[in-house]
Write a protein that holds these residues in place. Structure first.
Motif, mmCIF file in Angstrom:
data_model
loop_
_atom_site.group_PDB
_atom_site.id
_atom_site.type_symbol
_atom_site.label_atom_id
_atom_site.label_comp_id
_atom_site.label_asym_id
_atom_site.label_seq_id
_atom_site.Cartn_x
_atom_site.Cartn_y
_atom_site.Cartn_z
ATOM 1 N N ASN A 223 44.168 34.216 37.539
ATOM 2 C CA ASN A 223 44.283 33.492 36.259
ATOM 3 C C ASN A 223 45.553 33.849 35.496
ATOM 4 O OD1 ASN A 223 41.820 32.279 36.763
ATOM 5 N ND2 ASN A 223 40.654 33.751 35.573
ATOM 6 N N GLY A 224 46.636 34.169 36.206
ATOM 7 C CA GLY A 224 47.908 34.451 35.543
ATOM 8 C C GLY A 224 48.011 35.815 34.904
ATOM 9 N N LYS A 225 47.085 36.723 35.232
ATOM 10 C CA LYS A 225 47.188 38.086 34.698
ATOM 11 C C LYS A 225 47.055 39.075 35.847
ATOM 12 C CE LYS A 225 42.277 38.290 33.383
ATOM 13 N NZ LYS A 225 41.344 38.464 32.265
ATOM 14 N N ILE A 226 47.492 40.301 35.594
ATOM 15 C CA ILE A 226 47.506 41.299 36.663
ATOM 16 C C ILE A 226 46.883 42.599 36.171
ATOM 17 C CG2 ILE A 226 49.817 42.203 36.110
ATOM 18 C CD1 ILE A 226 50.253 42.153 39.265
ATOM 19 N N GLU A 227 46.154 43.263 37.062
ATOM 20 C CA GLU A 227 45.532 44.549 36.746
ATOM 21 C C GLU A 227 45.919 45.558 37.810
ATOM 22 O OE1 GLU A 227 41.354 44.490 35.840
ATOM 23 O OE2 GLU A 227 41.460 42.421 35.121
ATOM 24 N N SER A 228 46.308 46.741 37.386
ATOM 25 C CA SER A 228 46.758 47.780 38.318
ATOM 26 C C SER A 228 45.714 48.888 38.451
ATOM 27 C CB SER A 228 48.084 48.373 37.830
ATOM 28 O OG SER A 228 49.073 47.378 37.792
ATOM 29 N N GLY A 229 45.968 49.774 39.419
ATOM 30 C CA GLY A 229 45.084 50.916 39.610
ATOM 31 C C GLY A 229 43.740 50.546 40.191
ATOM 32 N N ILE A 230 43.715 49.563 41.088
ATOM 33 C CA ILE A 230 42.462 49.101 41.691
ATOM 34 C C ILE A 230 42.034 50.071 42.793
ATOM 35 C CG2 ILE A 230 41.340 47.200 42.926
ATOM 36 C CD1 ILE A 230 42.134 46.579 40.024
ATOM 37 N N THR A 231 40.769 50.447 42.776
ATOM 38 C CA THR A 231 40.252 51.368 43.797
ATOM 39 C C THR A 231 39.763 50.587 45.018
ATOM 40 O OG1 THR A 231 37.986 51.321 42.963
ATOM 41 C CG2 THR A 231 39.491 52.955 42.002
ATOM 42 N N LYS A 232 39.533 51.313 46.090
ATOM 43 C CA LYS A 232 39.062 50.701 47.333
ATOM 44 C C LYS A 232 37.707 50.032 47.126
ATOM 45 C CE LYS A 232 38.666 51.835 52.253
ATOM 46 N NZ LYS A 232 38.809 52.907 53.268
ATOM 47 N N ALA A 233 36.798 50.703 46.437
ATOM 48 C CA ALA A 233 35.449 50.162 46.226
ATOM 49 C C ALA A 233 35.486 48.884 45.392
ATOM 50 C CB ALA A 233 34.569 51.206 45.551
ATOM 51 N N VAL A 234 36.314 48.881 44.351
ATOM 52 C CA VAL A 234 36.412 47.700 43.475
ATOM 53 C C VAL A 234 36.993 46.519 44.245
ATOM 54 C CG1 VAL A 234 37.658 46.728 41.498
ATOM 55 C CG2 VAL A 234 36.524 48.941 41.293
ATOM 56 N N LEU A 235 38.060 46.755 45.005
ATOM 57 C CA LEU A 235 38.687 45.668 45.759
ATOM 58 C C LEU A 235 37.720 45.088 46.787
ATOM 59 C CD1 LEU A 235 41.183 43.969 46.327
ATOM 60 C CD2 LEU A 235 41.923 45.714 47.964
ATOM 61 N N GLU A 236 36.988 45.955 47.478
ATOM 62 C CA GLU A 236 36.032 45.477 48.479
ATOM 63 C C GLU A 236 34.944 44.625 47.836
ATOM 64 O OE1 GLU A 236 32.928 47.556 51.531
ATOM 65 O OE2 GLU A 236 35.008 48.220 51.659
ATOM 66 N N LYS A 237 34.441 45.060 46.683
ATOM 67 C CA LYS A 237 33.397 44.304 45.972
ATOM 68 C C LYS A 237 33.925 42.931 45.544
ATOM 69 C CE LYS A 237 29.586 43.715 43.444
ATOM 70 N NZ LYS A 237 29.889 42.456 42.757
ATOM 71 N N ILE A 238 35.138 42.879 45.017
ATOM 72 C CA ILE A 238 35.723 41.616 44.572
ATOM 73 C C ILE A 238 35.893 40.654 45.744
ATOM 74 C CG2 ILE A 238 37.822 40.540 43.671
ATOM 75 C CD1 ILE A 238 38.205 43.062 41.929
ATOM 76 N N LEU A 239 36.418 41.161 46.849
ATOM 77 C CA LEU A 239 36.678 40.302 48.008
ATOM 78 C C LEU A 239 35.386 39.765 48.622
ATOM 79 C CD1 LEU A 239 39.616 42.250 49.687
ATOM 80 C CD2 LEU A 239 39.746 40.093 48.438
ATOM 81 N N ILE A 240 34.355 40.585 48.648
ATOM 82 C CA ILE A 240 33.061 40.112 49.164
ATOM 83 C C ILE A 240 32.506 39.016 48.257
ATOM 84 C CG2 ILE A 240 30.640 40.755 49.530
ATOM 85 C CD1 ILE A 240 31.696 43.448 50.610
ATOM 86 N N ASP A 241 32.665 39.179 46.944
ATOM 87 C CA ASP A 241 32.217 38.148 46.006
ATOM 88 C C ASP A 241 32.988 36.844 46.209
ATOM 89 O OD1 ASP A 241 30.300 39.700 44.853
ATOM 90 O OD2 ASP A 241 31.497 40.303 43.122
ATOM 91 N N ILE A 242 34.292 36.947 46.445
ATOM 92 C CA ILE A 242 35.107 35.749 46.697
ATOM 93 C C ILE A 242 34.646 35.069 47.978
ATOM 94 C CG2 ILE A 242 37.419 34.931 47.326
ATOM 95 C CD1 ILE A 242 38.571 37.035 45.455
ATOM 96 N N TRP A 243 34.376 35.875 48.996
ATOM 97 C CA TRP A 243 33.944 35.320 50.290
ATOM 98 C C TRP A 243 32.636 34.546 50.147
ATOM 99 C CZ3 TRP A 243 35.589 34.457 55.098
ATOM 100 C CH2 TRP A 243 34.631 34.154 56.050
ATOM 101 N N LYS A 244 31.684 35.142 49.434
ATOM 102 C CA LYS A 244 30.366 34.516 49.296
ATOM 103 C C LYS A 244 30.388 33.336 48.334
ATOM 104 C CE LYS A 244 27.517 38.541 50.391
ATOM 105 N NZ LYS A 244 26.527 39.501 49.871
ATOM 106 N N ARG A 245 31.167 33.480 47.248
ATOM 107 C CA ARG A 245 31.190 32.426 46.227
ATOM 108 C C ARG A 245 32.630 32.166 45.793
ATOM 109 N NH1 ARG A 245 28.071 33.928 41.304
ATOM 110 N NH2 ARG A 245 28.799 36.036 41.706
ATOM 111 N N PRO A 246 33.337 31.224 46.455
ATOM 112 C CA PRO A 246 34.733 30.947 46.093
ATOM 113 C C PRO A 246 34.915 30.499 44.648
ATOM 114 C CG PRO A 246 34.179 29.957 48.200
ATOM 115 C CD PRO A 246 32.894 30.457 47.609
ATOM 116 N N ASP A 247 33.840 29.923 44.022
ATOM 117 C CA ASP A 247 33.943 29.462 42.632
ATOM 118 C C ASP A 247 33.397 30.512 41.656
ATOM 119 O OD1 ASP A 247 31.332 29.300 43.457
ATOM 120 O OD2 ASP A 247 30.919 27.380 42.477
ATOM 121 N N ASN A 248 33.442 31.785 42.058
ATOM 122 C CA ASN A 248 32.849 32.871 41.276
ATOM 123 C C ASN A 248 33.278 32.839 39.816
ATOM 124 O OD1 ASN A 248 31.947 35.419 40.320
ATOM 125 N ND2 ASN A 248 32.029 36.215 42.403
ATOM 126 N N ILE A 249 32.300 32.941 38.926
ATOM 127 C CA ILE A 249 32.557 32.904 37.485
ATOM 128 C C ILE A 249 33.432 34.070 37.015
ATOM 129 C CG2 ILE A 249 30.513 34.242 36.797
ATOM 130 C CD1 ILE A 249 30.177 32.216 34.477
#
Length: 261
Positions: A223-249
């Motif tokens: 959405n045009g913004k950036i966040e730094s300092g992402i951990t492995k667990a957070v990135l994995e959770k986000i990507l799984i959510d994207i995979w399951k629901r591409p229109d994730n709220i």
């Protein structure tokens, strides 16, 4: 009577969804201009018929007689892509185990490069197609694996300078040039990879991952913004959510992904 109304509503809903998906798939591509050309010709045909411009109407009527074949020839890459995406839609995403494996491979590659301070720029394609960006890159069309991703971004690789585009469990293209952000609020000291990650997420609903070459820090852009300092667990959770629901709220305007997880 009620059954007939419900069937009509279902018919309209299905057709509307198909039209919406088709428009979303070609949005931002050359196909939009071609489609607009067909619309203009359609309007001219109707006007010629109404104004009784017999010669013009005769020519255009014969053109439309072969219109279906012409459209199939012109749009065959987009039709093939659409059918492929239908086959890999949301329902199949939910039940395909390779999606979770692809996420783990992707996360492993990101943090392996993070530890070695190897710069990365990865874009996850979501609802909006990124065909125009991929056309300028190198087609890969390979399975996501940490070995392949690490080799692409290896400093001496001919593909390491651009971005990798991923959809589902497939690496679609590499060495892609992304639009850089023009947002004046973004610091002028922000690196080119990070600016490109912001830029592509301003112009589409894509999700981007950046590994800094200087610090090794992992950042995400959406959405045009950036966040730094992402951990492995957070990135994995986000990507799984994207995979399951591409229109994730979580990825709608105004939401902060890390706060929502």
């Amino acid at each position: 009577m009620i059954k007939s109304i419900l069937l009509n509503l279902l018919d309209i809903a299905i057709l509307s969804y198909i039209c919406y998906r088709m428009l979303m798939l070609i949005k931002g591509t050359r196909a939009v201009q071609i489609l607009l050309g067909f619309v203009v010709l359609g309007i001219i045909t109707m006007a010629a018929m109404y104004l009784k411009l017999n010669t013009t109407y005769w020519v255009l009527k014969n053109f439309w007689a072969a219109g279906v074949i012409i459209m199939v020839v012109v749009f065959h890459p987009d039709i093939r892509s659409t059918l492929a995406q239908i086959g890999s839609g949301k329902l199949t995403h939910l039940f395909m185990r390779e999606g979770i494996l692809a996420v783990k491979e992707l996360v492993a590659a990101v943090f392996e490069c993070s530890a070695k301070k190897i710069g990365m720029l990865i874009v996850i394609e979501r609802e909006m197609g990124l065909k125009d960006i991929m056309e300028e890159g190198v087609v890969i069309n390979g399975e996501v694996s940490h070995e392949l991703l690490s080799s692409i971004f290896f400093p001496h690789s001919p593909l390491h300078d651009g971005a990798v585009i991923i959809n589902g469990s497939k690496i679609l293209a590499a060495s892609c040039v992304l639009p850089s952000t023009d947002n004046p609020s973004v610091s002028k000291f922000t690196g080119m990879r990070h600016r490109a990650a912001i830029g592509v997420t301003e112009k589409s609903d894509a999700f981007a991952i950046v590994v800094s070459e200087e610090t090794g820090k992992v950042s995400i852009a959406y959405n045009g913004k950036i966040e730094s300092g992402i951990t492995k667990a957070v990135l994995e959770k986000i990507l799984i959510d994207i995979w399951k629901r591409p229109d994730n709220i979580l990825f709608r305007k105004g939401n902060n992904v890390k706060d929502e997880i």
